[in-house]
Design a protein around this motif. Structure first.
Motif, PDB file in Angstrom:
ATOM      1  N   ASN A 309       0.847  -1.191   0.000  1.00 53.68           N
ATOM      2  CA  ASN A 309       0.000   0.000   0.000  1.00 53.68           C
ATOM      3  C   ASN A 309       0.886   1.245   0.000  1.00 53.68           C
ATOM      4  N   ARG A 340      -1.715  -1.635  -4.168  1.00 49.09           N
ATOM      5  CA  ARG A 340      -2.369  -0.345  -4.374  1.00 49.09           C
ATOM      6  C   ARG A 340      -1.255   0.708  -4.418  1.00 49.09           C
ATOM      7  N   THR A 342      -0.573   4.695  -5.578  1.00 52.84           N
ATOM      8  CA  THR A 342      -1.134   5.934  -6.082  1.00 52.84           C
ATOM      9  C   THR A 342      -0.205   7.089  -5.726  1.00 52.84           C
ATOM     10  N   PHE A 361      -5.231  -2.442  -7.330  1.00 52.17           N
ATOM     11  CA  PHE A 361      -6.473  -1.774  -6.939  1.00 52.17           C
ATOM     12  C   PHE A 361      -6.240  -0.279  -6.804  1.00 52.17           C
ATOM     13  N   ALA A 362      -7.312   0.469  -7.067  1.00 51.02           N
ATOM     14  CA  ALA A 362      -7.169   1.923  -7.046  1.00 51.02           C
ATOM     15  C   ALA A 362      -7.279   2.476  -5.636  1.00 51.02           C
ATOM     16  N   THR A 363      -8.053   1.810  -4.796  1.00 52.64           N
ATOM     17  CA  THR A 363      -8.242   2.369  -3.443  1.00 52.64           C
ATOM     18  C   THR A 363      -7.722   1.400  -2.385  1.00 52.64           C
ATOM     19  N   MET A 364      -7.442   1.988  -1.235  1.00 49.55           N
ATOM     20  CA  MET A 364      -6.952   1.236  -0.087  1.00 49.55           C
ATOM     21  C   MET A 364      -8.014   0.217   0.356  1.00 49.55           C
ATOM     22  N   GLU A 366     -10.430  -1.341  -1.377  1.00 50.20           N
ATOM     23  CA  GLU A 366     -10.528  -2.538  -2.238  1.00 50.20           C
ATOM     24  C   GLU A 366      -9.318  -3.450  -2.056  1.00 50.20           C
ATOM     25  N   ALA A 367      -8.147  -2.824  -2.000  1.00 47.10           N
ATOM     26  CA  ALA A 367      -6.921  -3.625  -1.889  1.00 47.10           C
ATOM     27  C   ALA A 367      -6.917  -4.412  -0.581  1.00 47.10           C
TER      28      ALA A 367
END
Ligand code: GDP
Ligand code: MN
Length: 378
Positions: A309, A340, A342, A361-364, A366-367
Protein backbone atom coordinates in the motif's frame (compact mmCIF):
# COMPACT_ATOMS: atom_id res chain seq x y z
CA UNK A 1 16.56 -1.75 24.24
CA UNK A 2 17.11 -3.45 27.58
CA UNK A 3 20.34 -4.41 29.26
CA UNK A 4 21.15 -6.86 32.03
CA UNK A 5 21.51 -5.94 35.68
CA UNK A 6 25.27 -6.62 35.66
CA UNK A 7 25.66 -4.18 32.75
CA UNK A 8 23.44 -1.56 34.37
CA UNK A 9 25.44 -1.86 37.59
CA UNK A 10 28.61 -0.98 35.68
CA UNK A 11 26.95 2.10 34.22
CA UNK A 12 25.78 3.10 37.70
CA UNK A 13 29.22 2.53 39.17
CA UNK A 14 30.71 4.69 36.43
CA UNK A 15 28.22 7.45 37.28
CA UNK A 16 29.19 7.36 40.95
CA UNK A 17 26.16 5.46 42.23
CA UNK A 18 27.32 2.99 44.90
CA UNK A 19 26.78 -0.67 44.04
CA UNK A 20 27.66 -3.90 45.86
CA UNK A 21 30.83 -5.56 44.54
CA UNK A 22 30.34 -8.53 42.26
CA UNK A 23 30.73 -10.18 38.87
CA UNK A 24 28.91 -12.52 36.50
CA UNK A 25 29.66 -16.22 36.23
CA UNK A 26 28.66 -18.67 33.52
CA UNK A 27 29.73 -21.81 35.37
CA UNK A 28 30.33 -22.94 38.93
CA UNK A 29 34.13 -22.64 38.65
CA UNK A 30 33.83 -18.98 37.75
CA UNK A 31 31.34 -18.56 40.57
CA UNK A 32 33.78 -20.05 43.08
CA UNK A 33 36.56 -17.78 41.86
CA UNK A 34 34.35 -14.74 42.35
CA UNK A 35 33.33 -15.85 45.84
CA UNK A 36 36.95 -16.46 46.82
CA UNK A 37 37.52 -12.70 46.52
CA UNK A 38 34.10 -11.55 47.78
CA UNK A 39 33.70 -13.97 50.70
CA UNK A 40 30.37 -15.39 51.93
CA UNK A 41 27.51 -14.60 52.16
CA UNK A 42 26.73 -13.80 48.53
CA UNK A 43 23.56 -13.26 46.53
CA UNK A 44 23.14 -15.15 43.24
CA UNK A 45 21.02 -13.38 40.65
CA UNK A 46 19.83 -14.78 37.32
CA UNK A 47 20.56 -12.35 34.48
CA UNK A 48 17.43 -12.30 32.36
CA UNK A 49 15.77 -9.38 30.63
CA UNK A 50 12.28 -10.11 31.91
CA UNK A 51 10.51 -9.11 35.11
CA UNK A 52 9.50 -11.37 37.98
CA UNK A 53 12.93 -12.89 38.35
CA UNK A 54 12.90 -12.90 42.15
CA UNK A 55 9.49 -14.57 42.28
CA UNK A 56 10.62 -17.19 39.77
CA UNK A 57 13.42 -18.26 42.13
CA UNK A 58 16.14 -16.37 40.29
CA UNK A 59 17.55 -14.55 43.37
CA UNK A 60 19.10 -16.60 46.19
CA UNK A 61 21.31 -15.91 49.20
CA UNK A 62 24.15 -18.41 49.70
CA UNK A 63 25.89 -18.65 53.07
CA UNK A 64 28.50 -21.27 52.24
CA UNK A 65 30.06 -23.42 49.53
CA UNK A 66 27.32 -26.06 49.64
CA UNK A 67 24.56 -23.48 49.18
CA UNK A 68 26.55 -21.78 46.43
CA UNK A 69 26.76 -25.01 44.43
CA UNK A 70 23.13 -25.92 45.08
CA UNK A 71 21.64 -22.53 44.19
CA UNK A 72 23.99 -21.99 41.25
CA UNK A 73 22.81 -25.18 39.54
CA UNK A 74 19.17 -24.53 40.48
CA UNK A 75 19.21 -21.02 39.00
CA UNK A 76 21.11 -22.19 35.92
CA UNK A 77 18.35 -24.75 35.27
CA UNK A 78 15.54 -22.20 35.50
CA UNK A 79 13.48 -21.03 32.59
CA UNK A 80 12.16 -17.60 33.39
CA UNK A 81 9.30 -16.65 31.07
CA UNK A 82 10.81 -19.11 28.61
CA UNK A 83 14.32 -17.63 28.72
CA UNK A 84 17.26 -19.72 29.80
CA UNK A 85 19.72 -18.32 32.33
CA UNK A 86 23.10 -17.83 30.66
CA UNK A 87 24.80 -15.72 33.30
CA UNK A 88 24.45 -15.41 37.05
CA UNK A 89 25.50 -12.25 38.85
CA UNK A 90 27.23 -12.91 42.15
CA UNK A 91 27.34 -10.01 44.58
CA UNK A 92 28.41 -9.56 48.16
CA UNK A 93 25.27 -9.88 50.28
CA UNK A 94 24.14 -6.71 51.97
CA UNK A 95 22.99 -6.45 55.53
CA UNK A 96 19.79 -4.62 54.68
CA UNK A 97 18.28 -2.07 57.06
CA UNK A 98 15.95 -0.18 54.70
CA UNK A 99 14.78 -0.65 51.11
CA UNK A 100 13.53 2.17 48.87
CA UNK A 101 12.27 2.41 45.31
CA UNK A 102 13.65 5.10 42.99
CA UNK A 103 13.25 5.46 39.22
CA UNK A 104 13.02 7.82 36.32
CA UNK A 105 10.78 6.94 33.44
CA UNK A 106 8.79 8.48 30.62
CA UNK A 107 5.15 9.27 31.33
CA UNK A 108 3.65 8.97 27.87
CA UNK A 109 0.31 10.42 28.92
CA UNK A 110 1.80 13.55 30.49
CA UNK A 111 4.49 13.70 27.79
CA UNK A 112 7.15 14.21 30.44
CA UNK A 113 9.87 12.44 32.39
CA UNK A 114 8.87 11.57 35.92
CA UNK A 115 11.02 10.86 38.96
CA UNK A 116 9.29 8.29 41.17
CA UNK A 117 10.34 7.28 44.68
CA UNK A 118 8.85 5.28 47.49
CA UNK A 119 9.83 4.21 50.98
CA UNK A 120 8.27 0.84 50.12
CA UNK A 121 11.19 -0.60 48.15
CA UNK A 122 12.10 -4.14 47.22
CA UNK A 123 8.54 -5.08 46.40
CA UNK A 124 6.57 -4.86 43.20
CA UNK A 125 5.97 -1.14 42.62
CA UNK A 126 2.74 -1.81 40.69
CA UNK A 127 1.36 -3.55 43.79
CA UNK A 128 2.29 -0.57 45.97
CA UNK A 129 0.71 1.78 43.46
CA UNK A 130 -2.55 -0.17 43.75
CA UNK A 131 -2.63 -0.91 47.47
CA UNK A 132 -0.98 2.16 48.99
CA UNK A 133 -0.69 4.90 46.38
CA UNK A 134 0.08 7.42 49.15
CA UNK A 135 3.51 5.76 49.50
CA UNK A 136 4.51 6.73 45.97
CA UNK A 137 5.89 10.20 45.35
CA UNK A 138 6.55 11.83 42.01
CA UNK A 139 8.21 14.87 40.54
CA UNK A 140 7.65 15.72 36.89
CA UNK A 141 10.78 17.05 35.23
CA UNK A 142 8.83 19.59 33.16
CA UNK A 143 11.17 19.27 30.20
CA UNK A 144 14.22 20.11 32.35
CA UNK A 145 17.20 17.85 32.88
CA UNK A 146 17.51 18.81 36.53
CA UNK A 147 14.97 18.49 39.29
CA UNK A 148 13.14 21.69 40.17
CA UNK A 149 15.02 23.00 43.26
CA UNK A 150 11.73 24.34 44.67
CA UNK A 151 10.16 20.88 44.81
CA UNK A 152 13.28 18.93 45.72
CA UNK A 153 13.54 19.33 49.55
CA UNK A 154 9.83 18.60 50.06
CA UNK A 155 10.05 15.53 47.85
CA UNK A 156 13.05 14.15 49.79
CA UNK A 157 11.27 14.73 53.09
CA UNK A 158 8.24 12.77 51.91
CA UNK A 159 10.23 9.73 50.76
CA UNK A 160 12.98 9.76 53.39
CA UNK A 161 11.39 11.07 56.59
CA UNK A 162 14.56 10.84 58.71
CA UNK A 163 16.68 13.94 58.00
CA UNK A 164 19.96 12.01 58.04
CA UNK A 165 18.81 9.87 55.08
CA UNK A 166 17.98 12.79 52.83
CA UNK A 167 21.50 13.91 51.90
CA UNK A 168 22.93 10.48 50.88
CA UNK A 169 19.73 9.33 49.17
CA UNK A 170 19.31 12.70 47.48
CA UNK A 171 22.84 12.53 46.07
CA UNK A 172 22.11 9.08 44.54
CA UNK A 173 18.87 10.31 43.03
CA UNK A 174 20.62 13.29 41.44
CA UNK A 175 23.14 10.92 39.88
CA UNK A 176 20.32 8.74 38.59
CA UNK A 177 18.80 11.80 36.91
CA UNK A 178 22.14 12.51 35.23
CA UNK A 179 22.47 8.91 34.01
CA UNK A 180 18.93 8.96 32.63
CA UNK A 181 19.54 11.97 30.40
CA UNK A 182 23.16 11.32 29.51
CA UNK A 183 22.44 7.80 28.25
CA UNK A 184 19.03 8.52 26.66
CA UNK A 185 17.20 6.10 28.92
CA UNK A 186 13.50 5.40 28.85
CA UNK A 187 13.73 3.81 32.31
CA UNK A 188 16.41 3.95 35.01
CA UNK A 189 15.27 2.08 38.11
CA UNK A 190 16.84 1.08 41.42
CA UNK A 191 14.64 -1.36 43.33
CA UNK A 192 15.70 -1.70 46.02
CA UNK A 193 17.91 1.22 46.88
CA UNK A 194 19.33 -0.12 50.11
CA UNK A 195 20.68 1.38 53.30
CA UNK A 196 22.59 -1.27 55.21
CA UNK A 197 22.88 -1.70 58.98
CA UNK A 198 25.98 0.51 59.02
CA UNK A 199 24.16 3.33 57.20
CA UNK A 200 25.87 2.71 53.84
CA UNK A 201 23.86 3.04 50.62
CA UNK A 202 23.79 0.70 47.62
CA UNK A 203 21.83 0.21 44.44
CA UNK A 204 20.98 -3.46 45.13
CA UNK A 205 19.24 -3.96 41.79
CA UNK A 206 19.60 -2.03 38.55
CA UNK A 207 17.31 -1.82 35.57
CA UNK A 208 17.91 0.41 32.56
CA UNK A 209 15.96 0.58 29.30
CA UNK A 210 17.11 2.81 26.46
CA UNK A 211 15.19 4.85 23.95
CA UNK A 212 15.73 2.92 20.70
CA UNK A 213 15.42 6.11 18.67
CA UNK A 214 18.42 7.63 20.44
CA UNK A 215 20.66 4.57 20.20
CA UNK A 216 22.39 5.98 17.13
CA UNK A 217 24.12 8.51 19.39
CA UNK A 218 24.99 5.98 22.11
CA UNK A 219 27.56 3.73 20.43
CA UNK A 220 28.79 2.34 23.76
CA UNK A 221 25.26 1.32 24.73
CA UNK A 222 24.61 -0.33 21.35
CA UNK A 223 27.44 -2.74 22.13
CA UNK A 224 25.58 -4.02 25.19
CA UNK A 225 22.75 -5.56 23.17
CA UNK A 226 21.89 -9.18 23.98
CA UNK A 227 20.84 -10.80 20.70
CA UNK A 228 19.04 -13.60 22.53
CA UNK A 229 16.30 -11.09 23.25
CA UNK A 230 16.01 -9.47 19.83
CA UNK A 231 13.73 -10.59 17.02
CA UNK A 232 16.32 -11.50 14.31
CA UNK A 233 14.06 -10.32 11.47
CA UNK A 234 13.62 -6.95 13.14
CA UNK A 235 17.39 -6.53 13.44
CA UNK A 236 17.86 -7.44 9.78
CA UNK A 237 15.15 -4.98 8.78
CA UNK A 238 16.77 -2.20 10.78
CA UNK A 239 20.12 -2.83 9.09
CA UNK A 240 18.35 -2.49 5.73
CA UNK A 241 16.71 0.81 6.61
CA UNK A 242 13.21 -0.57 7.14
CA UNK A 243 11.02 -0.02 10.20
CA UNK A 244 9.60 -3.46 10.84
CA UNK A 245 7.70 -4.96 13.75
CA UNK A 246 6.61 -8.57 13.61
CA UNK A 247 3.05 -9.35 14.66
CA UNK A 248 0.79 -12.35 15.06
CA UNK A 249 -1.47 -12.20 11.97
CA UNK A 250 -1.26 -13.47 8.37
CA UNK A 251 -1.54 -10.37 6.14
CA UNK A 252 1.97 -9.12 5.35
CA UNK A 253 2.18 -5.34 4.83
CA UNK A 254 4.55 -3.14 2.89
CA UNK A 255 3.64 0.50 3.28
CA UNK A 256 5.33 3.87 2.96
CA UNK A 257 5.17 6.15 5.97
CA UNK A 258 4.53 5.17 9.57
CA UNK A 259 1.13 6.85 9.68
CA UNK A 260 -0.17 5.06 6.60
CA UNK A 261 1.34 1.80 7.89
CA UNK A 262 -0.61 2.17 11.14
CA UNK A 263 -3.78 3.10 9.27
CA UNK A 264 -3.31 0.08 6.99
CA UNK A 265 -3.13 -2.25 9.99
CA UNK A 266 -6.28 -0.63 11.42
CA UNK A 267 -8.19 -1.16 8.19
CA UNK A 268 -6.99 -4.76 7.91
CA UNK A 269 -8.50 -5.37 11.34
CA UNK A 270 -11.63 -3.43 10.38
CA UNK A 271 -12.18 -5.92 7.56
CA UNK A 272 -11.70 -8.85 9.89
CA UNK A 273 -8.05 -9.59 9.06
CA UNK A 274 -4.93 -9.66 11.19
CA UNK A 275 -1.69 -7.92 10.12
CA UNK A 276 1.46 -10.06 10.17
CA UNK A 277 3.69 -7.04 10.58
CA UNK A 278 4.16 -3.32 10.60
CA UNK A 279 6.52 -2.25 7.82
CA UNK A 280 7.42 1.22 6.71
CA UNK A 281 9.75 1.35 3.69
CA UNK A 282 10.48 5.00 4.44
CA UNK A 283 10.27 8.08 2.28
CA UNK A 284 12.84 7.81 -0.49
CA UNK A 285 12.38 4.14 -1.17
CA UNK A 286 14.60 2.59 -3.78
CA UNK A 287 13.64 -0.68 -5.50
CA UNK A 288 16.08 -2.54 -3.24
CA UNK A 289 13.99 -1.73 -0.17
CA UNK A 290 10.91 -3.39 -1.63
CA UNK A 291 12.92 -6.48 -2.44
CA UNK A 292 14.33 -6.59 1.11
CA UNK A 293 10.90 -6.00 2.61
CA UNK A 294 9.43 -8.90 0.62
CA UNK A 295 12.29 -11.18 1.64
CA UNK A 296 11.78 -10.43 5.33
CA UNK A 297 8.00 -10.81 5.18
CA UNK A 298 8.22 -14.11 3.28
CA UNK A 299 10.34 -15.59 6.07
CA UNK A 300 7.24 -15.48 8.23
CA UNK A 301 5.44 -18.75 7.53
CA UNK A 302 2.15 -17.37 8.91
CA UNK A 303 1.87 -14.93 6.01
CA UNK A 304 -0.79 -15.98 3.48
CA UNK A 305 -1.11 -12.74 1.51
CA UNK A 306 0.94 -9.58 1.10
CA UNK A 307 -0.47 -6.13 0.70
CA UNK A 308 1.60 -3.33 -0.80
CA UNK A 309 0.00 0.00 0.00
CA UNK A 310 1.86 3.03 -1.33
CA UNK A 311 0.76 6.63 -1.33
CA UNK A 312 3.49 8.21 -3.38
CA UNK A 313 4.77 11.58 -2.26
CA UNK A 314 8.52 11.58 -1.94
CA UNK A 315 8.25 7.86 -2.55
CA UNK A 316 7.97 7.29 -6.27
CA UNK A 317 5.52 4.62 -7.36
CA UNK A 318 7.76 3.58 -10.26
CA UNK A 319 10.59 2.80 -7.81
CA UNK A 320 8.21 0.56 -5.89
CA UNK A 321 7.06 -1.09 -9.12
CA UNK A 322 10.68 -1.76 -10.12
CA UNK A 323 11.26 -3.30 -6.70
CA UNK A 324 8.27 -5.61 -7.14
CA UNK A 325 9.43 -6.75 -10.58
CA UNK A 326 12.97 -7.25 -9.34
CA UNK A 327 11.72 -9.31 -6.41
CA UNK A 328 9.61 -11.50 -8.70
CA UNK A 329 12.74 -12.32 -10.67
CA UNK A 330 14.97 -12.94 -7.70
CA UNK A 331 12.76 -14.74 -5.24
CA UNK A 332 9.80 -17.07 -5.27
CA UNK A 333 6.80 -15.15 -3.99
CA UNK A 334 4.70 -18.03 -2.78
CA UNK A 335 1.67 -16.02 -1.57
CA UNK A 336 -0.65 -13.67 -3.47
CA UNK A 337 0.41 -10.02 -3.76
CA UNK A 338 -2.19 -7.28 -3.66
CA UNK A 339 -1.09 -3.84 -4.76
CA UNK A 340 -2.37 -0.34 -4.37
CA UNK A 341 -0.09 2.34 -5.78
CA UNK A 342 -1.13 5.93 -6.08
CA UNK A 343 0.57 9.34 -6.23
CA UNK A 344 3.93 10.36 -7.65
CA UNK A 345 4.76 8.56 -10.93
CA UNK A 346 1.68 6.37 -10.64
CA UNK A 347 1.29 6.25 -14.40
CA UNK A 348 4.86 5.06 -14.96
CA UNK A 349 4.41 2.44 -12.25
CA UNK A 350 1.24 1.08 -13.81
CA UNK A 351 2.93 0.86 -17.19
CA UNK A 352 5.79 -1.08 -15.65
CA UNK A 353 3.42 -3.49 -13.94
CA UNK A 354 0.95 -3.92 -16.78
CA UNK A 355 1.20 -7.38 -18.19
CA UNK A 356 2.80 -8.67 -14.99
CA UNK A 357 -0.52 -10.21 -14.02
CA UNK A 358 -0.72 -8.56 -10.60
CA UNK A 359 -3.74 -7.72 -8.47
CA UNK A 360 -3.85 -3.92 -8.66
CA UNK A 361 -6.47 -1.77 -6.94
CA UNK A 362 -7.17 1.92 -7.05
CA UNK A 363 -8.24 2.37 -3.44
CA UNK A 364 -6.95 1.24 -0.09
CA UNK A 365 -10.37 -0.20 0.78
CA UNK A 366 -10.53 -2.54 -2.24
CA UNK A 367 -6.92 -3.63 -1.89
CA UNK A 368 -7.22 -4.41 1.80
CA UNK A 369 -10.52 -6.28 1.38
CA UNK A 370 -8.88 -8.41 -1.28
CA UNK A 371 -5.73 -9.04 0.79
CA UNK A 372 -7.82 -10.07 3.80
CA UNK A 373 -10.03 -12.34 1.69
CA UNK A 374 -7.02 -14.04 0.06
CA UNK A 375 -5.25 -14.46 3.38
CA UNK A 376 -8.11 -16.38 4.93
CA UNK A 377 -8.66 -18.63 1.86
CA UNK A 378 -5.57 -20.71 2.48
P1 GDP B 1 14.11 -8.78 41.57
O1 GDP B 1 13.15 -9.58 42.38
O2 GDP B 1 14.33 -9.39 40.25
O3 GDP B 1 13.73 -7.34 41.48
O4 GDP B 1 15.53 -8.88 42.30
P2 GDP B 1 16.29 -7.92 43.34
O5 GDP B 1 17.68 -7.82 42.93
O6 GDP B 1 15.56 -6.65 43.54
O7 GDP B 1 16.22 -8.77 44.67
C1 GDP B 1 14.97 -9.09 45.28
C2 GDP B 1 15.05 -8.92 46.77
O8 GDP B 1 16.06 -9.75 47.30
C3 GDP B 1 15.44 -7.51 47.22
O9 GDP B 1 14.35 -6.63 47.29
C4 GDP B 1 16.01 -7.79 48.59
O10 GDP B 1 14.98 -7.84 49.55
C5 GDP B 1 16.63 -9.16 48.42
N1 GDP B 1 18.08 -8.96 48.24
C6 GDP B 1 18.74 -8.63 47.12
N2 GDP B 1 20.05 -8.48 47.35
C7 GDP B 1 20.21 -8.74 48.67
C8 GDP B 1 21.33 -8.74 49.55
O11 GDP B 1 22.48 -8.48 49.18
N3 GDP B 1 21.09 -9.06 50.85
C9 GDP B 1 19.88 -9.37 51.31
N4 GDP B 1 19.72 -9.68 52.59
N5 GDP B 1 18.80 -9.35 50.53
C10 GDP B 1 18.96 -9.05 49.24
MN1 MN C 1 14.42 -5.56 42.09
Amino acid sequence: MKIHEYQAIELFRHAGIPVAGGQVAEDIDEAQDIVSTLGFPVVLKAQVLVGGRGKAGGVKLAKDKIELEKYFSEIKALRIKNYTVEKILIVKALDIEREFYVALTVDNVKDDVVLIASSAGGVDIEETAKKSPEKIHKIYMGGQKEVDPQQWPGFLRQVFPEPNLQAPAGAILQKLVQVFYKLDCSLAEINPLVMDKKGRWFAADAKINFDDNALFRQPEIQKLIDFNYEEPDELEAKQKGLSFVKMEGNVGCIVNGAGLAMATMDVIKLFGGEPANFLDVGGSSNPEKVLNALKIILKNKNVTSILINIFGGITRCDDIAKGILEARQQIKISVPLVIRLTGTNEKEAKELLSGANLRMFATMREAIQEAVALASKI
